[in-house]
Design a protein around this motif. Structure first.
Motif, PDB file in Angstrom:
ATOM      1  N   ILE A 164      21.630 -15.131  86.930  1.00 30.72           N
ATOM      2  CA  ILE A 164      22.992 -15.045  86.526  1.00 30.72           C
ATOM      3  C   ILE A 164      23.577 -15.950  87.209  1.00 30.72           C
ATOM      4  O   ILE A 164      23.847 -15.893  88.355  1.00 30.72           O
ATOM      5  N   ALA A 165      23.958 -17.105  86.700  1.00 28.50           N
ATOM      6  CA  ALA A 165      25.001 -18.468  87.234  1.00 28.50           C
ATOM      7  C   ALA A 165      26.604 -17.506  87.568  1.00 28.50           C
ATOM      8  O   ALA A 165      27.058 -16.896  87.731  1.00 28.50           O
ATOM      9  N   VAL A 166      25.819 -17.706  89.172  1.00 24.31           N
ATOM     10  CA  VAL A 166      27.544 -17.006  89.930  1.00 24.31           C
ATOM     11  C   VAL A 166      28.119 -17.689  89.431  1.00 24.31           C
ATOM     12  O   VAL A 166      29.540 -16.503  89.560  1.00 24.31           O
ATOM     13  N   GLU A 167      29.281 -18.917  88.638  1.00 24.76           N
ATOM     14  CA  GLU A 167      30.223 -19.070  87.875  1.00 24.76           C
ATOM     15  C   GLU A 167      30.580 -17.556  86.395  1.00 24.76           C
ATOM     16  O   GLU A 167      31.995 -17.563  86.413  1.00 24.76           O
ATOM     17  N   LYS A 168      29.707 -16.829  86.430  1.00 28.37           N
ATOM     18  CA  LYS A 168      29.598 -16.560  85.299  1.00 28.37           C
ATOM     19  C   LYS A 168      30.072 -14.650  85.911  1.00 28.37           C
ATOM     20  O   LYS A 168      30.581 -13.658  85.189  1.00 28.37           O
ATOM     21  N   ILE A 169      29.661 -14.633  87.232  1.00 36.40           N
ATOM     22  CA  ILE A 169      30.202 -13.318  87.832  1.00 36.40           C
ATOM     23  C   ILE A 169      31.451 -12.751  87.607  1.00 36.40           C
ATOM     24  O   ILE A 169      32.935 -13.973  88.023  1.00 36.40           O
ATOM     25  N   LYS A 170      31.877 -11.765  87.164  1.00 37.85           N
ATOM     26  CA  LYS A 170      33.852 -11.909  86.923  1.00 37.85           C
ATOM     27  C   LYS A 170      33.772 -10.978  88.207  1.00 37.85           C
ATOM     28  O   LYS A 170      33.243 -10.396  89.031  1.00 37.85           O
ATOM     29  N   LYS A 171      34.994 -11.012  88.623  1.00 39.16           N
ATOM     30  CA  LYS A 171      35.606 -10.306  89.850  1.00 39.16           C
ATOM     31  C   LYS A 171      36.973  -9.015  89.567  1.00 39.16           C
ATOM     32  O   LYS A 171      36.592  -8.532  88.447  1.00 39.16           O
ATOM     33  N   VAL A 172      35.658  -8.204  90.943  1.00 40.59           N
ATOM     34  CA  VAL A 172      37.011  -7.277  90.210  1.00 40.59           C
ATOM     35  C   VAL A 172      38.275  -6.813  89.715  1.00 40.59           C
ATOM     36  O   VAL A 172      38.984  -7.703  90.616  1.00 40.59           O
ATOM     37  N   ALA A 173      39.156  -6.060  89.007  1.00 41.78           N
ATOM     38  CA  ALA A 173      39.983  -6.824  88.920  1.00 41.78           C
ATOM     39  C   ALA A 173      41.200  -5.707  90.071  1.00 41.78           C
ATOM     40  O   ALA A 173      41.849  -6.238  90.193  1.00 41.78           O
ATOM     41  N   GLN A 174      40.859  -4.373  89.990  1.00 43.01           N
ATOM     42  CA  GLN A 174      42.169  -3.259  91.076  1.00 43.01           C
ATOM     43  C   GLN A 174      41.198  -2.570  91.422  1.00 43.01           C
ATOM     44  O   GLN A 174      39.697  -2.372  91.172  1.00 43.01           O
ATOM     45  N   LEU A 175      41.607  -1.903  93.134  1.00 47.18           N
ATOM     46  CA  LEU A 175      41.581  -1.630  93.750  1.00 47.18           C
ATOM     47  C   LEU A 175      42.688  -0.184  93.408  1.00 47.18           C
ATOM     48  O   LEU A 175      43.760  -0.365  93.364  1.00 47.18           O
ATOM     49  N   ILE A 176      41.661   0.998  93.079  1.00 41.49           N
ATOM     50  CA  ILE A 176      42.356   2.536  92.729  1.00 41.49           C
ATOM     51  C   ILE A 176      42.881   2.818  94.233  1.00 41.49           C
ATOM     52  O   ILE A 176      44.400   3.325  94.036  1.00 41.49           O
ATOM     53  N   ASN A 177      42.501   3.040  94.951  1.00 42.90           N
ATOM     54  CA  ASN A 177      42.811   3.398  96.077  1.00 42.90           C
ATOM     55  C   ASN A 177      42.310   2.245  97.448  1.00 42.90           C
ATOM     56  O   ASN A 177      41.294   2.147  97.024  1.00 42.90           O
ATOM     57  N   SER A 178      42.795   3.024  98.022  1.00 40.12           N
ATOM     58  CA  SER A 178      42.229   2.803 100.051  1.00 40.12           C
ATOM     59  C   SER A 178      41.646   3.253 100.429  1.00 40.12           C
ATOM     60  O   SER A 178      41.098   2.752 101.192  1.00 40.12           O
ATOM     61  N   GLU A 179      41.217   4.084 100.471  1.00 39.19           N
ATOM     62  CA  GLU A 179      40.309   5.384 101.095  1.00 39.19           C
ATOM     63  C   GLU A 179      39.399   5.138  99.938  1.00 39.19           C
ATOM     64  O   GLU A 179      39.363   5.959  98.551  1.00 39.19           O
ATOM     65  N   PRO A 180      38.329   5.885 100.402  1.00 37.66           N
ATOM     66  CA  PRO A 180      36.961   5.659  99.681  1.00 37.66           C
ATOM     67  C   PRO A 180      36.786   7.365  99.111  1.00 37.66           C
ATOM     68  O   PRO A 180      37.082   7.705  99.681  1.00 37.66           O
ATOM     69  N   PHE A 181      36.844   7.141  97.518  1.00 39.22           N
ATOM     70  CA  PHE A 181      36.590   8.815  97.361  1.00 39.22           C
ATOM     71  C   PHE A 181      35.303   8.929  97.295  1.00 39.22           C
ATOM     72  O   PHE A 181      36.009  10.369  97.599  1.00 39.22           O
TER      73      PHE A 181
END
Length: 95
Positions: free
Chosen positions: A59-76
């Motif tokens: 997989i080309a590194v340029e094609k890897i998408k970014k995490v859009a949003q963090l839902i919680n700041s503490e681990p679920f």
């Protein structure tokens, strides 16, 4: 930095986890965080599984998408629960 995210939606067994790029503006990544990631034409809720992973060589590194949003700041989920989830995943062959 790249992370592994497990989608919190039942998908075919070939789609168990995905690699996404983690941006510093989201803070420090920790396994167990809930995140929103791009998925096809929409977004999908996922669980951050691993941090600092190497992307697949096909997989080309340029094609890897970014995490859009963090839902919680503490681990679920803490590490013990993640370990149990991994065992269940292997046993039933689901993400």
């Amino acid at each position: 930095m790249f992370v592994t995210v497990v989608p919190l939606k039942r998908l075919p067994s070939s789609f168990q986890y995905f690699t996404y790029e983690w941006e510093e503006k989201l803070g420090t990544p920790q396994p167990g965080l809930l995140v929103m990631v791009p998925w096809r034409s929409g977004k999908l809720l996922g669980l951050l599984w691993q941090i600092d992973v190497a992307p697949a060589p096909d997989i080309a590194v340029e094609k890897i998408k970014k995490v859009a949003q963090l839902i919680n700041s503490e681990p679920f989920m803490n590490r013990a629960r993640l370990s149990v989830a991994e065992e269940i995943s292997a046993l039933y062959k689901v993400s």
